[in-house]
Design an enzyme around this catalytic site. Structure first.
Site, PDB file in Angstrom:
ATOM      1  N   GLU A   7      83.479 -11.697  11.283  1.00  0.00           N
ATOM      2  CA  GLU A   7      82.463 -12.247  10.392  1.00  0.00           C
ATOM      3  C   GLU A   7      81.121 -11.545  10.615  1.00  0.00           C
ATOM      4  O   GLU A   7      80.406 -11.226   9.662  1.00  0.00           O
ATOM      5  CB  GLU A   7      82.281 -13.756  10.632  1.00  0.00           C
ATOM      6  CG  GLU A   7      83.547 -14.567  10.527  1.00  0.00           C
ATOM      7  CD  GLU A   7      84.265 -14.773  11.861  1.00  0.00           C
ATOM      8  OE1 GLU A   7      84.761 -15.889  12.080  1.00  0.00           O
ATOM      9  OE2 GLU A   7      84.340 -13.822  12.666  1.00  0.00           O
TER      10      GLU A   7
ATOM     11  N   CYS B 212      79.226 -17.283  15.018  1.00  0.00           N
ATOM     12  CA  CYS B 212      79.457 -16.836  13.642  1.00  0.00           C
ATOM     13  C   CYS B 212      79.050 -17.908  12.644  1.00  0.00           C
ATOM     14  O   CYS B 212      78.499 -17.595  11.581  1.00  0.00           O
ATOM     15  CB  CYS B 212      80.917 -16.441  13.447  1.00  0.00           C
ATOM     16  SG  CYS B 212      81.357 -14.919  14.321  1.00  0.00           S
TER      17      CYS B 212
END
Length: 161
Positions: free
Chosen positions: A88, A117
């Site tokens: 991510e 994230c």
């Protein structure tokens, strides 16, 4: 035989299509513990991709070994003790490097995001997470729920890891 007379083959749904892309991205991962891929999508168009691994130009874990393995750190804990960036993070960074706005987009990711994230996803303005697998990080789930982000869990496409 013209293309009009051929029987129409079964096409994947958009969710399956983008999740397959995330799975393909995960095949580039250099992580020894978990291979994760991510695809950022808006209006059915791919904006950026990422996979987990060491920063560009640095030795990856297959070459140096995994500090998290050596220290026996369980999944979902002590994220700072890792050479790698998460899929991510790499997808968000890729979009930033090329000036691609991702506000209002969806993130297809093979594994539920960790708390680090999750914070980046929230602040990047991503509005939806589509994932296939869980991840043991209660703080992440709490922050994502509090943020109002839409989360959808879909099964991995058949025959895909």
């Amino acid at each position: 035989m013209s293309s009009r007379s051929r029987p129409e083959k079964e096409r994947p749904s958009w969710d399956e299509y983008f999740m397959r892309m995330a799975i393909l991205a995960s095949s580039r991962s250099t992580c020894l513990r978990r291979q994760v891929g991510a695809v950022i999508v808006k209006d059915k168009k791919v904006l950026a991709t990422g996979y987990n691994g060491a920063p560009s130009g640095l030795a990856h874990c297959a070459q140096r070994g995994c500090l998290r393995e050596q220290l026996k750190i369980p999944s979902g804990q002590r994220h700072e003790l890792c050479r790698g960036l998460h899929a991510e993070q790499n997808a968000i960074i890729q979009a930033a490097c090329y000036g691609v706005p991702i506000k209002g987009s969806s993130l297809y990711v093979t594994c539920y995001p960790c708390s680090v994230c999750a914070k980046m996803i929230i602040n990047a303005g991503i509005v939806e997470i589509v994932t296939a697998d869980g991840y043991p990080d209660a703080m992440s789930r709490e922050m994502i729920e509090e943020s109002g982000l839409c989360v959808r869990v879909i099964p991995r496409p058949a025959g895909k890891q």
